[in-house]
Enzyme design. Structure first.
Site, PDB file in Angstrom:
ATOM      1  N   HIS A 217       0.826  -1.202   0.000  1.00 46.31           N
ATOM      2  CA  HIS A 217       0.000   0.000   0.000  1.00 46.31           C
ATOM      3  C   HIS A 217       0.862   1.254   0.000  1.00 46.31           C
ATOM      4  O   HIS A 217       0.474   2.289   0.521  1.00 46.31           O
ATOM      5  CB  HIS A 217      -0.928   0.022   1.214  1.00 46.31           C
ATOM      6  CG  HIS A 217      -1.915  -1.084   1.208  1.00 46.31           C
ATOM      7  ND1 HIS A 217      -1.694  -2.284   1.845  1.00 46.31           N
ATOM      8  CD2 HIS A 217      -3.127  -1.195   0.624  1.00 46.31           C
ATOM      9  CE1 HIS A 217      -2.725  -3.073   1.663  1.00 46.31           C
ATOM     10  NE2 HIS A 217      -3.609  -2.452   0.924  1.00 46.31           N
ATOM     11  N   GLY A 555      -4.680  10.430  12.201  1.00 49.71           N
ATOM     12  CA  GLY A 555      -6.070  10.207  12.610  1.00 49.71           C
ATOM     13  C   GLY A 555      -6.435  11.025  13.829  1.00 49.71           C
ATOM     14  O   GLY A 555      -7.545  11.574  13.919  1.00 49.71           O
TER      15      GLY A 555
END
Length: 577
Positions: A217, A555
């Site tokens: 990824h 986050g």
């Protein structure tokens, strides 16, 4: 780098549409991904695979006879949503059950898990097998924490062949787990990949150096060494993989499938030079090579790198590996004749209803819709910086994922509000849209937050500060139970928990909601910045040790930003009263 695209935000959708058009012999598009365009005479267990896009031929390119029955296709490097997984699996199910299989990444586990629960509640028999083949991502005694890379192909192929033989769901699941247990992979990269619209790769490797233990990824490697020769790389691959054998396997006399996989920009000719030595070394170790594969089978967009996978065969796995398969991205032998099918999808069945709501709750729903619009605007401005922080030890997509999710939530919230929805319904519609469009771990968590808060607010009253504080506390508890993160893991929870606790304490002390929210936001921002001193222990960043030290968790930072934006809306509403 990626040169051919229109709007980067639309890349995955346009890619999926073009793929389905080009591969119409094998697949047809359904909401959330693709399913087979053909069927056997007798119903089979449906193998449904999936994950983020950017890995072709995984995942859509592995749909066809002898392989998967459907593929759930998320945004680039972002797990698909629960809604997507549910949609594809529901169409693919032929009445004999569904096997989900995908790489062991937090977002995929959360979203596919939600889809499995929903499907089971509707009467579908659904099982899940995670792929955990990457030996560098966790030690041998913690294999359940390992991520899936090119071993995806092995597990999908074995499961697909077992299903094609007509085996029941119990046996298909058992054989997929068995294949995963006997598969090991190891990857390297010479440079990172560049996502559409980006002006730099997700990571760089110094000239003459090679990243070791990379994911698929766009994550950086876990270690870094000098670039060896092709023979030297083959020796590194083989020696490392022979150090860790599956239970019950001994090297001498074993039969093994080697899969030398290109990650995006290493050419086939280079791979063949590496494979030449891989093949020789395995033979010298006393291993019999069976039906090897060399080529691009599970990529990472345009990453310069490759990986070696070894599947250690036995009497059950070998015939399944050799069984015919026919898909857009992988073919072997000649499959049995198939008949053309056209699936029918009732998209109206997935439209969320708008029920009755009190006038005060409708007014609150309108205010929430306005706050969602403000949040989307704030995240637009912060997207690049959030992506930069995420690229330090992750895949760099947090900013664009938050953009996609917040835009979808804004639009869904506005439409629900205009339709007369109350607070709960506006938030539920926004949650579903955020999860569906953003995917990834953050998409699942923000959907959980919005849904939980909405349930506490309801559609028939005007909640006071105490109700709001309790709603946020319930959302904090739900996220921790849902994602299994705790304070100190370097996740959004590090900001969410102090926000919820401070908000509750301030409201209990008599502070007005706007004031309490401001102080809680201050606490969340301080906690988010303090995550710079933490080492990640969950998510994709977990595999990269100390690389995230000095950088706050994106986050946690984005959560605090949302809280600050909502406070401005609260303060403005208070000032106009």
């Amino acid at each position: 780098m990626t040169r051919l695209f229109n709007d980067p935000a639309d890349f995955a959708d346009e890619m999926t549409e073009g793929f389905a058009d080009a591969a119409a012999r094998w697949v047809q598009r359904v909401p959330g991904g693709v399913v087979r365009a053909t069927a056997a005479d007798e119903p089979k267990v449906a193998v449904v695979v999936g994950g983020g896009s950017g890995h072709y031929p995984a995942f859509g390119g592995l749909v066809g006879p002898g392989l998967a029955h459907g593929a759930v296709m998320g945004n680039l490097f972002a797990s698909p949503s629960a809604h997507q997984a549910h949609s594809v699996a529901k169409v693919a199910d032929q009445g004999r059950g569904v096997l989900f299989s995908f790489g062991n990444y937090a977002g995929d586990v959360l979203h596919f898990g939600q889809a499995q629960e929903r499907l089971r509640a509707e009467g579908h028999d659904v099982r899940t097998v995670l792929v955990t083949d990457d030996i560098w991502s966790a030690p041998a005694d913690q294999q359940e924490k390992r991520r899936g890379i090119a071993g995806d192909l092995v597990v999908f192929k074995i499961a697909g062949a077992a299903a094609e033989q007509g085996l029941d769901l119990d046996d298909v699941e058992r054989l997929a787990r068995h294949a995963n247990a006997r598969t090991r992979s190891f990857g390297v990269a010479f440079g990172g990949c560049t996502l559409p619209g980006a002006d730099a790769p997700l990571f760089t490797v110094p000239e003459g150096r090679m990243a070791v233990g990379l994911g698929i990824h766009g994550e950086p490697g876990i270690d870094e060494v000098d670039i060896p020769t092709a023979a030297g790389l083959a020796e590194m691959f083989v020696s490392k993989l022979l150090e860790e054998l599956p239970e019950g396997v001994s090297v001498s006399g074993s039969r093994v499938v080697p899969i030398l996989n290109g990650l995006g920009s290493v050419k086939s000719e280079e791979l063949f030079v590496v494979y030449r030595t891989v093949h020789r070394l395995l033979g010298e170790a006393g291993v019999t090579v069976v039906e090897p594969e060399v080529g691009e089978l599970c990529t990472s967009f345009d990453m310069a790198g490759c990986s070696l996978t070894l599947l250690w065969l036995d009497d059950e796995l070998e015939p399944l590996w050799g069984a015919p398969a026919d898909s857009p991205g992988y073919k072997k032998g000649a499959v049995a004749p198939q008949r053309r099918v056209e699936v029918q999808v009732d998209e109206a069945a997935d439209v969320l209803p708008i029920g009755p709501a009190s006038a005060p709750s409708q007014a609150l729903g309108t205010a929430i819709a306005g706050a969602l619009a403000d949040v989307a605007e704030a995240l637009d401005e912060a997207a690049d910086e959030l992506g930069r922080m995420d690229s330090i030890a992750g895949d760099g997509d947090h900013g664009i994922g938050m953009q996609r999710g917040s835009h979808a939530a804004r639009d869904a919230g506005r439409l629900a509000s205009e339709g007369g929805a109350g607070a709960e319904t506006v938030l539920v519609h926004a949650a579903e849209a955020w999860s569906d469009r953003a995917g990834g771990t953050s998409g699942a968590i923000w959907a959980e937050i919005l849904t939980t808060v909405g349930a506490a607010l309801g559609d028939d009253s005007t909640p006071d500060a105490g109700v709001v504080a309790r709603a946020v506390r319930e959302a904090s508890d739900a996220v921790q139970a849902f994602g299994k993160a705790k304070v100190g893991d370097k996740t959004m929870v590090d900001a969410l928990v102090p926000f919820a606790e401070t908000l509750a304490a301030e409201v209990d002390g008599g502070a007005p909601l706007a004031t309490a929210w401001q102080r809680a936001t201050d606490a969340a921002e301080a906690a988010a910045q303090a995550t710079a001193d933490l080492v990640a222990t969950l998510g994709r960043a977990r595999s990269h040790g100390d690389k995230s030290l000095g950088t706050p968790d994106p986050g946690a930072v984005s959560f605090a930003l949302v809280c600050r934006t909502v406070h401005r809306a609260l303060a403005g509403a208070t000032a106009t009263k």
